[in-house]
Design an enzyme around this catalytic site. Sequence first.
Site, PDB file in Angstrom:
ATOM      1  N   CYS A  33       1.891  -8.507   2.304  1.00  0.00           N
ATOM      2  CA  CYS A  33       2.592  -9.127   1.174  1.00  0.00           C
ATOM      3  C   CYS A  33       2.081  -8.566  -0.156  1.00  0.00           C
ATOM      4  O   CYS A  33       0.904  -8.255  -0.300  1.00  0.00           O
ATOM      5  CB  CYS A  33       2.364 -10.626   1.190  1.00  0.00           C
TER       6      CYS A  33
ATOM      7  N   ARG B 178       4.415  -1.246  -0.027  1.00  0.00           N
ATOM      8  CA  ARG B 178       3.539  -1.935   0.920  1.00  0.00           C
ATOM      9  C   ARG B 178       4.288  -2.373   2.175  1.00  0.00           C
ATOM     10  O   ARG B 178       3.674  -2.688   3.178  1.00  0.00           O
ATOM     11  CB  ARG B 178       2.909  -3.159   0.250  1.00  0.00           C
TER      12      ARG B 178
ATOM     13  N   TRP C  89       5.831 -10.084   3.949  1.00  0.00           N
ATOM     14  CA  TRP C  89       5.863  -9.430   5.253  1.00  0.00           C
ATOM     15  C   TRP C  89       5.632 -10.548   6.257  1.00  0.00           C
ATOM     16  O   TRP C  89       4.538 -11.107   6.348  1.00  0.00           O
ATOM     17  CB  TRP C  89       4.749  -8.381   5.324  1.00  0.00           C
TER      18      TRP C  89
ATOM     19  N   ASN D 128      -0.915 -14.247   0.490  1.00  0.00           N
ATOM     20  CA  ASN D 128      -1.041 -13.126   1.421  1.00  0.00           C
ATOM     21  C   ASN D 128      -2.133 -13.517   2.410  1.00  0.00           C
ATOM     22  O   ASN D 128      -3.210 -13.941   2.011  1.00  0.00           O
ATOM     23  CB  ASN D 128      -1.447 -11.864   0.646  1.00  0.00           C
ATOM     24  N   GLY D 129      -1.858 -13.410   3.708  1.00  0.00           N
ATOM     25  CA  GLY D 129      -2.858 -13.779   4.708  1.00  0.00           C
ATOM     26  C   GLY D 129      -2.288 -14.791   5.674  1.00  0.00           C
ATOM     27  O   GLY D 129      -1.073 -15.002   5.738  1.00  0.00           O
TER      28      GLY D 129
ATOM     29  N   GLU E 120      -0.934  11.811  16.301  1.00  0.00           N
ATOM     30  CA  GLU E 120      -0.505  11.520  14.936  1.00  0.00           C
ATOM     31  C   GLU E 120       0.956  11.944  14.723  1.00  0.00           C
ATOM     32  O   GLU E 120       1.731  11.242  14.069  1.00  0.00           O
ATOM     33  CB  GLU E 120      -1.434  12.227  13.941  1.00  0.00           C
TER      34      GLU E 120
ATOM     35  N   LYS F 218       3.826   9.396  13.493  1.00  0.00           N
ATOM     36  CA  LYS F 218       4.666   9.631  12.301  1.00  0.00           C
ATOM     37  C   LYS F 218       6.141   9.520  12.671  1.00  0.00           C
ATOM     38  O   LYS F 218       6.926   8.911  11.947  1.00  0.00           O
ATOM     39  CB  LYS F 218       4.407  11.016  11.688  1.00  0.00           C
TER      40      LYS F 218
ATOM     41  N   GLU G  98       7.090   5.893  13.250  1.00  0.00           N
ATOM     42  CA  GLU G  98       7.039   5.082  12.032  1.00  0.00           C
ATOM     43  C   GLU G  98       8.264   5.264  11.153  1.00  0.00           C
ATOM     44  O   GLU G  98       8.827   4.292  10.676  1.00  0.00           O
ATOM     45  CB  GLU G  98       5.808   5.464  11.192  1.00  0.00           C
TER      46      GLU G  98
ATOM     47  N   HIS H 181      -0.619  13.338  35.212  1.00  0.00           N
ATOM     48  CA  HIS H 181      -1.101  12.093  35.795  1.00  0.00           C
ATOM     49  C   HIS H 181      -0.155  10.933  35.522  1.00  0.00           C
ATOM     50  O   HIS H 181      -0.557   9.773  35.563  1.00  0.00           O
ATOM     51  CB  HIS H 181      -2.513  11.799  35.284  1.00  0.00           C
TER      52      HIS H 181
ATOM     53  N   LYS I  52       1.926  -1.143   4.261  1.00  0.00           N
ATOM     54  CA  LYS I  52       0.983  -0.091   3.862  1.00  0.00           C
ATOM     55  C   LYS I  52      -0.453  -0.538   4.100  1.00  0.00           C
ATOM     56  O   LYS I  52      -1.299   0.241   4.515  1.00  0.00           O
ATOM     57  CB  LYS I  52       1.192   0.248   2.380  1.00  0.00           C
TER      58      LYS I  52
HETATM   59  C1  AGP Z   1      -0.145   5.307   8.972  1.00  0.00           C
HETATM   60  O1  AGP Z   1       1.000   6.054   8.792  1.00  0.00           O
HETATM   61  C2  AGP Z   1       0.092   3.897   9.208  1.00  0.00           C
HETATM   62  N1  AGP Z   1       0.870   3.304   8.182  1.00  0.00           N
HETATM   63  C3  AGP Z   1      -1.066   3.078   9.730  1.00  0.00           C
HETATM   64  O2  AGP Z   1      -1.281   3.482  11.035  1.00  0.00           O
HETATM   65  C4  AGP Z   1      -2.402   3.131   8.957  1.00  0.00           C
HETATM   66  O3  AGP Z   1      -2.978   4.377   9.098  1.00  0.00           O
HETATM   67  C5  AGP Z   1      -3.326   2.029   9.480  1.00  0.00           C
HETATM   68  O4  AGP Z   1      -2.736   0.794   9.253  1.00  0.00           O
HETATM   69  C6  AGP Z   1      -4.708   2.076   8.860  1.00  0.00           C
HETATM   70  O5  AGP Z   1      -4.667   1.895   7.484  1.00  0.00           O
HETATM   71  P1  AGP Z   1      -5.938   2.157   6.588  1.00  0.00           P
HETATM   72  O6  AGP Z   1      -6.231   3.606   6.628  1.00  0.00           O
HETATM   73  O7  AGP Z   1      -5.559   1.686   5.221  1.00  0.00           O
HETATM   74  O8  AGP Z   1      -7.062   1.350   7.157  1.00  0.00           O
END
Ligand code: AGP
Length: 614
Positions: free
Chosen positions: A2, A27, A75, A101-102, A487, A491, A494, A510, A609
């Site tokens: 949030c 975010r 969020w 937030n939380g 990774e 990506k 995401e 496997h 984010k």
């Molecule tokens: C990355 O593209 C993601 N949005 C996510 O996996 C991110 O890397 C993860 O939440 C960790 O975030 P941080 O590096 O702020 O701890």
Amino acid sequence: MCGIVGYVGDRLAAPILLDGLSRLEYRGYDSAGIAVVESGKALTVRKASGKLSVLVESMKGAAPTGFSGIGHTRWATHGGPTEVNAHPHTDSNKNVVIVHNGIVENYLELKERLQAEGHRFTSETDSEVIAHLMESLMGRGLVFEEAVRMTAQRIQGAQAVVAMNVQEPGTLVAFRLGNAGGITVGYGQREMFLASDLPALLPHTSQVAFLAPGEMVSVDAREARFRSVQGAPIHKSPQAAPYDAVAIAKDGYRHFMLKEIMEQPGTVHRAIGGRVSFEPADVLLPDFPFTPAQVREVNRIVLTGMGTSLHACMVARYYMEQIAGVPAEIDNSSELRYRNPILDSRTLVVSVSQSGETADTLGAMEEAARSGAKQITICNVEGSQTTRMAHGTVFIGVGPEIGVASTKCLTGSLAALYLLATYLGKVRGTVDQARMTGLLNDLASAPRLIGQALEQREAFGRLAHEYADYYNFLYLGRGINMPVAMEGALKLKEVSYIHAEGYPAGEMKHGPIALISKDMPVVALAPRDHLYDKMRSNIQEVKARGGKVLALVTQGHHDLAGVADGLIEMPSTPYLVSPIVNVVPLQLLAYHMALERGCDVDQPRNLAKTVTVE
Ligand code: AGP
């Protein structure tokens, strides 16, 4: 997660709140709202499900006109992303209004008690109890600020809250408990701002102060007064914000993600610069917190993080073992924190978090602190929670990353981890002067090699056009490029919502091989390193089963040309540096696939984010 904004001053609050929220859109969120106290002391709350633009549209010509207010992008955790569940939330009589937030972990118990007292709840959220609890405490005679403070003492879990009260519209009260994101106070001329993140404040001020966990603040147009939630006064002075507004503009790019991919030659250069010298070659980490004797007593390194940062840890395991000469392991922070891991003062825990606020990474660090382990964190945000918790920080230093999908922070954190390993190796005697020169020359080549990789940018639009209609992808890699495959898959998931899995290529036989068909393309990382022949065999195995292969290969080596269906040619790169370069085309591929499929690249659905809840 949030986003929070607050304003009190002599300008109309609504446009400032909406502008602040628009700067926090990166975010990730699913609904938005603002609350403003209008003259005559009426409270106006406006909310909308969906994008901020829906809220803005709904207020055209009818924006509230008061001079103080709070705003929020939500969020969803408790209750769907509906207008009713959107923040701000009020008490039964619309006197108190909050944004949060939380997660209020004891909200059910509090809600039952408050309902028994006669409070009427309207949403399914945990957050709403906060406003009712403040109302209840004020009903027992507490002034607003005290009611907020007592609320902070009664709710459980990690939270950041900003509250406002119609009787005192010129005062906003905020508190922070644990690590559910921050609260930053922005100091203006006869006006004050609150926000969960700096980008919302930077157009107005560069003078800021941060709330630490367990702290609260009351702001009016003239000043900010800090206390602990236990009531002890705290002295805090504003400091210069670490970012500037120019650095977070899109610079003519269509999306932040593209801008952040394209600026990586410069950002990796920044991540290295200032920390190396070349005559003679040396790594300089002036604020490194441990003595040479303490570094030499380390017998194990545990690398921890989440998501992309965990992938950085997986690459860095090679750095710690092959450069620093220390046994290293990797652990997902959400698992490490609950596993009662065996750590002690001879363990060096290296956490990676671009935001410095990820709840699970902070939990793992707390666990490490309890066991007396030494801690270094790799972080991009000055003043963030991980930097306060670790003994020392190696800053990534790549400037604010706004796209939800992390790109430049990954390559920057890999450079920072490489430097950390080199520094540890120097102190421990595994890196002599000749090796230092070689290692630093290799790292210094990364910006140029990334630049060469980016020269093929146009090709990714064509590749995306060819591949965007597939529903499943497999990414395979070996050795230090195995985490790069993971990774690449992350990506793609995401930003384009295509199902993709990253695997060590050796694992394919496997199980995953059962999935191979013409309908599931395989992206294979096959640079010319000591594992190339094995990777080539894996590619042949995919082809033998009718699979379609897009191979990332080293320029000038064309023996996969007749085998793979498509080639991405990469410059020849030193092995340990290769992940920093090879990840770039996978970022571009994901970006263009998302564009091809019409996805919201910078704010992918369901993602945040900064992940401040578990
Ligand atoms: C990355 O593209 C993601 N949005 C996510 O996996 C991110 O890397 C993860 O939440 C960790 O975030 P941080 O590096 O702020 O701890």
